[in-house]
Scaffold this motif. Structure first.
Motif, PDB file in Angstrom:
ATOM      1  N   VAL A  58      43.303  39.919  52.690  1.00 51.38           N
ATOM      2  CA  VAL A  58      43.508  40.347  54.073  1.00 51.38           C
ATOM      3  C   VAL A  58      44.507  41.489  54.077  1.00 51.38           C
ATOM      4  CG1 VAL A  58      44.307  39.689  56.367  1.00 51.38           C
ATOM      5  CG2 VAL A  58      43.023  38.052  54.986  1.00 51.38           C
ATOM      6  N   VAL A  59      44.110  42.622  54.671  1.00 54.31           N
ATOM      7  CA  VAL A  59      44.987  43.784  54.803  1.00 54.31           C
ATOM      8  C   VAL A  59      45.448  43.876  56.249  1.00 54.31           C
ATOM      9  CG1 VAL A  59      45.167  46.299  54.616  1.00 54.31           C
ATOM     10  CG2 VAL A  59      43.822  45.014  52.940  1.00 54.31           C
ATOM     11  N   THR A  60      46.758  43.922  56.436  1.00 56.26           N
ATOM     12  CA  THR A  60      47.327  44.011  57.783  1.00 56.26           C
ATOM     13  C   THR A  60      48.084  45.330  57.913  1.00 56.26           C
ATOM     14  OG1 THR A  60      47.596  41.604  57.856  1.00 56.26           O
ATOM     15  CG2 THR A  60      48.798  42.888  59.484  1.00 56.26           C
ATOM     16  N   THR A  61      47.694  46.116  58.920  1.00 53.10           N
ATOM     17  CA  THR A  61      48.367  47.386  59.205  1.00 53.10           C
ATOM     18  C   THR A  61      48.642  47.456  60.702  1.00 53.10           C
ATOM     19  OG1 THR A  61      46.336  48.633  59.675  1.00 53.10           O
ATOM     20  CG2 THR A  61      46.990  48.432  57.357  1.00 53.10           C
ATOM     21  N   PHE A  70      39.184  47.490  55.769  1.00 54.53           N
ATOM     22  CA  PHE A  70      39.430  46.930  54.444  1.00 54.53           C
ATOM     23  C   PHE A  70      39.008  45.470  54.324  1.00 54.53           C
ATOM     24  CE2 PHE A  70      42.474  50.440  54.712  1.00 54.53           C
ATOM     25  CZ  PHE A  70      42.166  51.118  53.545  1.00 54.53           C
ATOM     26  N   ALA A  71      38.295  44.976  55.318  1.00 51.89           N
ATOM     27  CA  ALA A  71      37.846  43.585  55.260  1.00 51.89           C
ATOM     28  C   ALA A  71      36.524  43.504  54.513  1.00 51.89           C
ATOM     29  CB  ALA A  71      37.684  43.029  56.674  1.00 51.89           C
ATOM     30  N   ALA A  72      36.240  42.306  54.029  1.00 51.17           N
ATOM     31  CA  ALA A  72      34.939  42.087  53.385  1.00 51.17           C
ATOM     32  C   ALA A  72      33.851  42.321  54.415  1.00 51.17           C
ATOM     33  CB  ALA A  72      34.865  40.669  52.829  1.00 51.17           C
ATOM     34  N   GLN A 115      48.668  41.318  44.813  1.00 47.49           N
ATOM     35  CA  GLN A 115      49.015  41.830  46.139  1.00 47.49           C
ATOM     36  C   GLN A 115      49.716  43.181  46.046  1.00 47.49           C
ATOM     37  OE1 GLN A 115      49.560  37.563  48.527  1.00 47.49           O
ATOM     38  NE2 GLN A 115      51.353  38.644  47.765  1.00 47.49           N
ATOM     39  N   LYS A 116      50.611  43.347  45.077  1.00 46.63           N
ATOM     40  CA  LYS A 116      51.321  44.619  44.908  1.00 46.63           C
ATOM     41  C   LYS A 116      50.361  45.731  44.486  1.00 46.63           C
ATOM     42  CE  LYS A 116      55.710  42.412  43.736  1.00 46.63           C
ATOM     43  NZ  LYS A 116      56.733  42.211  42.666  1.00 46.63           N
ATOM     44  N   VAL A 117      49.412  45.395  43.572  1.00 42.01           N
ATOM     45  CA  VAL A 117      48.440  46.392  43.126  1.00 42.01           C
ATOM     46  C   VAL A 117      47.583  46.859  44.302  1.00 42.01           C
ATOM     47  CG1 VAL A 117      46.358  46.726  41.722  1.00 42.01           C
ATOM     48  CG2 VAL A 117      48.365  45.614  40.735  1.00 42.01           C
ATOM     49  N   LEU A 118      47.136  45.924  45.118  1.00 41.93           N
ATOM     50  CA  LEU A 118      46.297  46.277  46.262  1.00 41.93           C
ATOM     51  C   LEU A 118      47.087  47.039  47.319  1.00 41.93           C
ATOM     52  CD1 LEU A 118      44.209  42.990  46.544  1.00 41.93           C
ATOM     53  CD2 LEU A 118      43.302  45.271  46.115  1.00 41.93           C
ATOM     54  N   GLU A 119      48.338  46.677  47.511  1.00 43.17           N
ATOM     55  CA  GLU A 119      49.152  47.403  48.487  1.00 43.17           C
ATOM     56  C   GLU A 119      49.321  48.861  48.082  1.00 43.17           C
ATOM     57  OE1 GLU A 119      52.744  45.179  48.846  1.00 43.17           O
ATOM     58  OE2 GLU A 119      51.911  43.738  50.287  1.00 43.17           O
ATOM     59  N   ARG A 120      49.540  49.119  46.794  1.00 41.57           N
ATOM     60  CA  ARG A 120      49.673  50.499  46.326  1.00 41.57           C
ATOM     61  C   ARG A 120      48.359  51.262  46.491  1.00 41.57           C
ATOM     62  NH1 ARG A 120      52.806  48.027  42.095  1.00 41.57           N
ATOM     63  NH2 ARG A 120      50.977  48.046  40.723  1.00 41.57           N
ATOM     64  N   ALA A 121      47.237  50.571  46.249  1.00 41.82           N
ATOM     65  CA  ALA A 121      45.940  51.239  46.368  1.00 41.82           C
ATOM     66  C   ALA A 121      45.616  51.565  47.822  1.00 41.82           C
ATOM     67  CB  ALA A 121      44.849  50.351  45.778  1.00 41.82           C
ATOM     68  N   VAL A 122      45.893  50.650  48.708  1.00 42.18           N
ATOM     69  CA  VAL A 122      45.574  50.855  50.129  1.00 42.18           C
ATOM     70  C   VAL A 122      46.555  51.840  50.768  1.00 42.18           C
ATOM     71  CG1 VAL A 122      45.427  49.692  52.381  1.00 42.18           C
ATOM     72  CG2 VAL A 122      44.501  48.581  50.330  1.00 42.18           C
ATOM     73  N   ASP A 123      47.762  51.926  50.229  1.00 42.64           N
ATOM     74  CA  ASP A 123      48.783  52.809  50.799  1.00 42.64           C
ATOM     75  C   ASP A 123      48.379  54.268  50.753  1.00 42.64           C
ATOM     76  OD1 ASP A 123      51.553  52.925  51.893  1.00 42.64           O
ATOM     77  OD2 ASP A 123      51.874  54.194  50.119  1.00 42.64           O
ATOM     78  N   THR A 132      47.567  40.294  51.710  1.00 38.64           N
ATOM     79  CA  THR A 132      47.666  38.877  51.364  1.00 38.64           C
ATOM     80  C   THR A 132      46.448  38.499  50.532  1.00 38.64           C
ATOM     81  OG1 THR A 132      48.847  38.395  53.426  1.00 38.64           O
ATOM     82  CG2 THR A 132      47.881  36.526  52.238  1.00 38.64           C
ATOM     83  N   VAL A 133      46.689  37.893  49.390  1.00 40.45           N
ATOM     84  CA  VAL A 133      45.610  37.480  48.489  1.00 40.45           C
ATOM     85  C   VAL A 133      45.709  35.982  48.252  1.00 40.45           C
ATOM     86  CG1 VAL A 133      44.528  37.809  46.225  1.00 40.45           C
ATOM     87  CG2 VAL A 133      45.648  39.734  47.365  1.00 40.45           C
TER      88      VAL A 133
END
Length: 256
Positions: A58-61, A70-72, A115-123, A132-133
Motif C-alpha cells: 500500500v502506497v500512501t501519498t 500504485f495499487a494492484a 518498504q525502504k526499497v519501494l519508498e525510494r523507487a516510488v519517490d 506499507t508491505v
C-alpha cells in the motif's frame, strides 16, 4: 488349583494388554518450577521474502490519484464472495512487477527493508511516499497428533512453534513432544529437523520461531499404533470369550 490357574491366566492377560509406556506430557519439563528463568532472545529472526511470496503493498501519498496509481490493478474473489485486490507475487527472479516503477527485486529482504526499497523507487514519481508491505500468504501447517490439524494464515509474520500448536488445539496425549518434526523450504532447499519440546533448550532453537510455509508434524507414539491395530480392536472380544470360558469352567468344576 485348576480354578486358580484359570483366574491367574486371565489376570495376566488383562494386565499385559493394558500396560503401556508412560509419556512425558509436560512442555519444558526440565525447567525448575521453583525458580524464575530469564535469557536474551537470540533466535528471533525477521522472515525474508522468498520466491512465490504474495505481498500486499500500500502506497500512501498526499494525492488520492497517486495512491490508486500504485495499487494492484487486478482483483480476485475471496472465499466469502467479496472482491478484493490481489497482492504482488514474487516471481522466479525474486522480483515484483510494481505499477509505474516496473520490476523491483525484493527476494531476500525483510519486510522493513522492502518498504525502504519501494519508498525510494516510488519517490522518483511522488514526494514523501509512505509504503506499507505485508505478507498475504504467511502460512504454517500443523498436522499429525494434534486436535485440529490445519493450515493457518498468520497476520503478523511472527509465530512460534508453541503458538502454532495452540492454534491447532495442542497435541493429543499420543503426540511425541520429544520428537516434533519441522519441514522448511528456503532458497530452493527443503530441510527437516526435529525438536524436543520437553526440554527448555528448544526456546533458543532457530526453529522455535517459524517461517512462512513451515510444516509441523507431530508423530504419534507406539501406543496409538497398538490401539488402532487390528489385534487390539479384537482384544475386547477375546477377553470376553476368555472370561465366559473361565466362568463356565468354574461352574463345571464346582459340580465335580
Amino acid at each position: 488349583m485348576q480354578r486358580w490357574t484359570i483366574y491367574n491366566c486371565l489376570f495376566w492377560l488383562i494386565f499385559l494388554t493394558s500396560c503401556g509406556s508412560g509419556r512425558n506430557l509436560v512442555y519444558f519439563s526440565d525447567l525448575k518450577s521453583a525458580s524464575a528463568n530469564a535469557s536474551h532472545i537470540v533466535n528471533e529472526v525477521e522472515p525474508k521474502i522468498m520466491k512465490n511470496d504474495l505481498l500486499g503493498v500500500v502506497v500512501t501519498t498526499t494525492s488520492a490519484e497517486s495512491n490508486l496509481l500504485f495499487a494492484a490493478n487486478t482483483t480476485t474473489i475471496s472465499a466469502s464472495g467479496m472482491y478484493e485486490r490481489e497482492g504482488f507475487r514474487v516471481d522466479k527472479n525474486g522480483d515484483i512487477k510494481f505499477p509505474v516503477v516496473g520490476n523491483i527485486k525484493l527476494e531476500g529482504l525483510s519486510i522493513s527493508e522492502a518498504q525502504k526499497v519501494l519508498e525510494r523507487a516510488v519517490d522518483r514519481f511522488v514526494k514523501n511516499p509512505i509504503v506499507t508491505v505485508k505478507y498475504m500468504n504467511f502460512r504454517v501447517t500443523v498436522i499429525g497428533e494434534v486436535n485440529h490439524p490445519a493450515t493457518f494464515t498468520v497476520s503478523n509474520e511472527k509465530i512460534s512453534i508453541l503458538e502454532a500448536l495452540g492454534m491447532a488445539g495442542d497435541m493429543t496425549p499420543y503426540g511425541k513432544r520429544e520428537n516434533v518434526l519441522i519441514i522448511r523450504e528456503n532458497d530452493g532447499q527443503r530441510t527437516t529437523t526435529r525438536v524436543n519440546l520437553n526440554q527448555k533448550d528448544v526456546l533458543n532453537s532457530p526453529y522455535f520461531y517459524l517461517r512462512q510455509n513451515d510444516v509441523i508434524y507431530v508423530e504419534p507414539d507406539k501406543a496409538k499404533a497398538v490401539e488402532y491395530s487390528r489385534s487390539t480392536r479384537s482384544l475386547p472380544v477375546l477377553v470376553a470369550v476368555i472370561s465366559g470360558a473361565a466362568v463356565l469352567a468354574t461352574a463345571l468344576l464346582n459340580r465335580l
